[in-house]
Design a protein around this motif. Structure first.
Motif, PDB file in Angstrom:
ATOM      1  N   LYS A  10       0.830  -1.207   0.000  1.00  0.00           N
ATOM      2  CA  LYS A  10       0.000   0.000   0.000  1.00  0.00           C
ATOM      3  C   LYS A  10       0.863   1.254   0.000  1.00  0.00           C
ATOM      4  CE  LYS A  10      -3.988  -2.124   2.114  1.00  0.00           C
ATOM      5  NZ  LYS A  10      -4.754  -2.336   3.322  1.00  0.00           N
ATOM      6  N   ARG A  11       1.966   1.232   0.749  1.00  0.00           N
ATOM      7  CA  ARG A  11       2.867   2.383   0.755  1.00  0.00           C
ATOM      8  C   ARG A  11       3.499   2.591  -0.606  1.00  0.00           C
ATOM      9  NH1 ARG A  11       5.787   1.695   6.403  1.00  0.00           N
ATOM     10  NH2 ARG A  11       4.165   2.648   7.646  1.00  0.00           N
ATOM     11  N   ALA A  12       3.864   1.513  -1.256  1.00  0.00           N
ATOM     12  CA  ALA A  12       4.496   1.616  -2.573  1.00  0.00           C
ATOM     13  C   ALA A  12       3.566   2.286  -3.565  1.00  0.00           C
ATOM     14  CB  ALA A  12       4.901   0.234  -3.077  1.00  0.00           C
ATOM     15  N   ALA A  17       4.770   5.718  -9.787  1.00  0.00           N
ATOM     16  CA  ALA A  17       3.937   5.864 -10.984  1.00  0.00           C
ATOM     17  C   ALA A  17       3.817   4.543 -11.751  1.00  0.00           C
ATOM     18  CB  ALA A  17       4.507   6.942 -11.894  1.00  0.00           C
ATOM     19  N   TYR A  18       4.856   3.708 -11.704  1.00  0.00           N
ATOM     20  CA  TYR A  18       4.794   2.422 -12.406  1.00  0.00           C
ATOM     21  C   TYR A  18       3.809   1.476 -11.724  1.00  0.00           C
ATOM     22  CZ  TYR A  18       8.779   4.170 -14.937  1.00  0.00           C
ATOM     23  OH  TYR A  18       9.602   4.942 -15.719  1.00  0.00           O
ATOM     24  N   TRP A  19       3.717   1.592 -10.415  1.00  0.00           N
ATOM     25  CA  TRP A  19       2.732   0.808  -9.657  1.00  0.00           C
ATOM     26  C   TRP A  19       1.324   1.188 -10.119  1.00  0.00           C
ATOM     27  CZ3 TRP A  19       2.910  -2.902  -5.834  1.00  0.00           C
ATOM     28  CH2 TRP A  19       1.737  -3.114  -5.127  1.00  0.00           C
ATOM     29  N   ASP A  20       1.090   2.474 -10.258  1.00  0.00           N
ATOM     30  CA  ASP A  20      -0.211   2.956 -10.709  1.00  0.00           C
ATOM     31  C   ASP A  20      -0.518   2.464 -12.123  1.00  0.00           C
ATOM     32  OD1 ASP A  20      -0.474   4.285  -8.293  1.00  0.00           O
ATOM     33  OD2 ASP A  20       0.229   6.198  -9.092  1.00  0.00           O
ATOM     34  N   ALA A  21       0.474   2.512 -13.001  1.00  0.00           N
ATOM     35  CA  ALA A  21       0.288   2.033 -14.377  1.00  0.00           C
ATOM     36  C   ALA A  21      -0.033   0.547 -14.388  1.00  0.00           C
ATOM     37  CB  ALA A  21       1.542   2.312 -15.206  1.00  0.00           C
ATOM     38  N   TYR A  45       5.111  -5.873 -18.291  1.00  0.00           N
ATOM     39  CA  TYR A  45       4.244  -4.825 -18.821  1.00  0.00           C
ATOM     40  C   TYR A  45       5.163  -3.799 -19.457  1.00  0.00           C
ATOM     41  CZ  TYR A  45       0.954  -0.932 -19.026  1.00  0.00           C
ATOM     42  OH  TYR A  45       0.168   0.119 -19.452  1.00  0.00           O
ATOM     43  N   GLU A  46       5.044  -3.636 -20.753  1.00  0.00           N
ATOM     44  CA  GLU A  46       5.947  -2.755 -21.487  1.00  0.00           C
ATOM     45  C   GLU A  46       5.283  -1.409 -21.773  1.00  0.00           C
ATOM     46  OE1 GLU A  46       7.887  -2.804 -25.806  1.00  0.00           O
ATOM     47  OE2 GLU A  46       8.396  -4.555 -24.570  1.00  0.00           O
ATOM     48  N   LEU A  47       5.928  -0.372 -21.263  1.00  0.00           N
ATOM     49  CA  LEU A  47       5.508   0.999 -21.542  1.00  0.00           C
ATOM     50  C   LEU A  47       6.468   1.578 -22.573  1.00  0.00           C
ATOM     51  CD1 LEU A  47       4.915   2.288 -17.924  1.00  0.00           C
ATOM     52  CD2 LEU A  47       3.186   1.857 -19.632  1.00  0.00           C
ATOM     53  N   PRO A  48       6.126   2.487 -23.371  1.00  0.00           N
ATOM     54  CA  PRO A  48       4.819   3.126 -23.526  1.00  0.00           C
ATOM     55  C   PRO A  48       3.853   2.359 -24.438  1.00  0.00           C
ATOM     56  CG  PRO A  48       6.419   4.260 -24.883  1.00  0.00           C
ATOM     57  CD  PRO A  48       7.160   3.158 -24.154  1.00  0.00           C
ATOM     58  N   ARG A  49       4.270   1.180 -24.920  1.00  0.00           N
ATOM     59  CA  ARG A  49       3.406   0.415 -25.842  1.00  0.00           C
ATOM     60  C   ARG A  49       2.169  -0.151 -25.155  1.00  0.00           C
ATOM     61  NH1 ARG A  49       6.750  -3.950 -28.597  1.00  0.00           N
ATOM     62  NH2 ARG A  49       4.805  -4.206 -29.725  1.00  0.00           N
ATOM     63  N   ARG A  50       2.195  -0.244 -23.827  1.00  0.00           N
ATOM     64  CA  ARG A  50       1.079  -0.767 -23.034  1.00  0.00           C
ATOM     65  C   ARG A  50       0.735  -2.203 -23.428  1.00  0.00           C
ATOM     66  NH1 ARG A  50      -3.159   4.060 -22.584  1.00  0.00           N
ATOM     67  NH2 ARG A  50      -4.461   2.240 -22.797  1.00  0.00           N
ATOM     68  N   MET A  51       1.764  -3.030 -23.519  1.00  0.00           N
ATOM     69  CA  MET A  51       1.602  -4.441 -23.862  1.00  0.00           C
ATOM     70  C   MET A  51       2.020  -5.297 -22.673  1.00  0.00           C
ATOM     71  SD  MET A  51       0.512  -4.493 -27.026  1.00  0.00           S
ATOM     72  CE  MET A  51       0.789  -6.175 -27.492  1.00  0.00           C
ATOM     73  N   ARG A  90       8.583  -2.436 -17.799  1.00  0.00           N
ATOM     74  CA  ARG A  90       9.713  -1.972 -18.612  1.00  0.00           C
ATOM     75  C   ARG A  90       9.270  -0.706 -19.338  1.00  0.00           C
ATOM     76  NH1 ARG A  90      14.303  -4.359 -20.982  1.00  0.00           N
ATOM     77  NH2 ARG A  90      13.656  -6.367 -20.158  1.00  0.00           N
ATOM     78  N   ASP A  91       9.893   0.395 -18.939  1.00  0.00           N
ATOM     79  CA  ASP A  91       9.623   1.690 -19.569  1.00  0.00           C
ATOM     80  C   ASP A  91      10.747   1.957 -20.561  1.00  0.00           C
ATOM     81  OD1 ASP A  91       9.241   4.314 -20.316  1.00  0.00           O
ATOM     82  OD2 ASP A  91       8.924   5.048 -18.265  1.00  0.00           O
ATOM     83  N   THR A  92      10.510   1.661 -21.826  1.00  0.00           N
ATOM     84  CA  THR A  92      11.553   1.795 -22.843  1.00  0.00           C
ATOM     85  C   THR A  92      11.900   3.257 -23.123  1.00  0.00           C
ATOM     86  OG1 THR A  92       9.888   1.597 -24.576  1.00  0.00           O
ATOM     87  CG2 THR A  92      11.052  -0.409 -23.944  1.00  0.00           C
ATOM     88  N   LYS A  93      10.944   4.143 -22.948  1.00  0.00           N
ATOM     89  CA  LYS A  93      11.194   5.566 -23.200  1.00  0.00           C
ATOM     90  C   LYS A  93      12.173   6.150 -22.171  1.00  0.00           C
ATOM     91  CE  LYS A  93       8.820   9.957 -23.746  1.00  0.00           C
ATOM     92  NZ  LYS A  93       7.540  10.647 -23.651  1.00  0.00           N
TER      93      LYS A  93
END
Length: 108
Positions: A10-12, A17-21, A45-51, A90-93
């Protein structure tokens, strides 16, 4: 006394922001895990592709850098022993790779 895992989770969520995504795509993450649970996959979970992808754990771990590989192997073994599974965002950007461990069946 150590804090419970749910309190830490819950604290995390308030700081990450990645937790929220990840929370926004949780049904897909859970489905990917359920579809391949017999192989004990690592979910990505790959961002920004959202896959969302499910990978065989050994193959995924072996593709990581040496430092990350060692840490991930240890964390993966602990997760499996505790009936949990690993999810990476994984946030590639922004070139970020963040890992999370969840009890099977729990939502972030």
């Amino acid at each position: 006394m150590a804090k419970s895992r749910s309190v830490k989770l819950k604290r995390a969520s308030r700081k990450d922001a990645y937790w929220d995504a990840l929370g926004k795509v949780w049904p897909y993450v859970a489905r990917a895990y359920d579809d391949f649970k017999d192989e004990k996959p690592i979910i990505v979970y790959e961002l920004p592709r959202r896959m969302v992808y499910a990978y065989p754990a050994i193959d995924y771990i072996n593709d990581l850098t040496e430092r990350t590989r060692k840490q991930t192997r240890q964390l993966y073994k602990q997760a499996m022993a505790a009936d949990e599974f690993m999810v990476f965002v994984r946030d590639t950007k922004n070139r970020v790779l963040r890992s999370y461990v969840f009890p099977i069946g729990e939502k972030p």
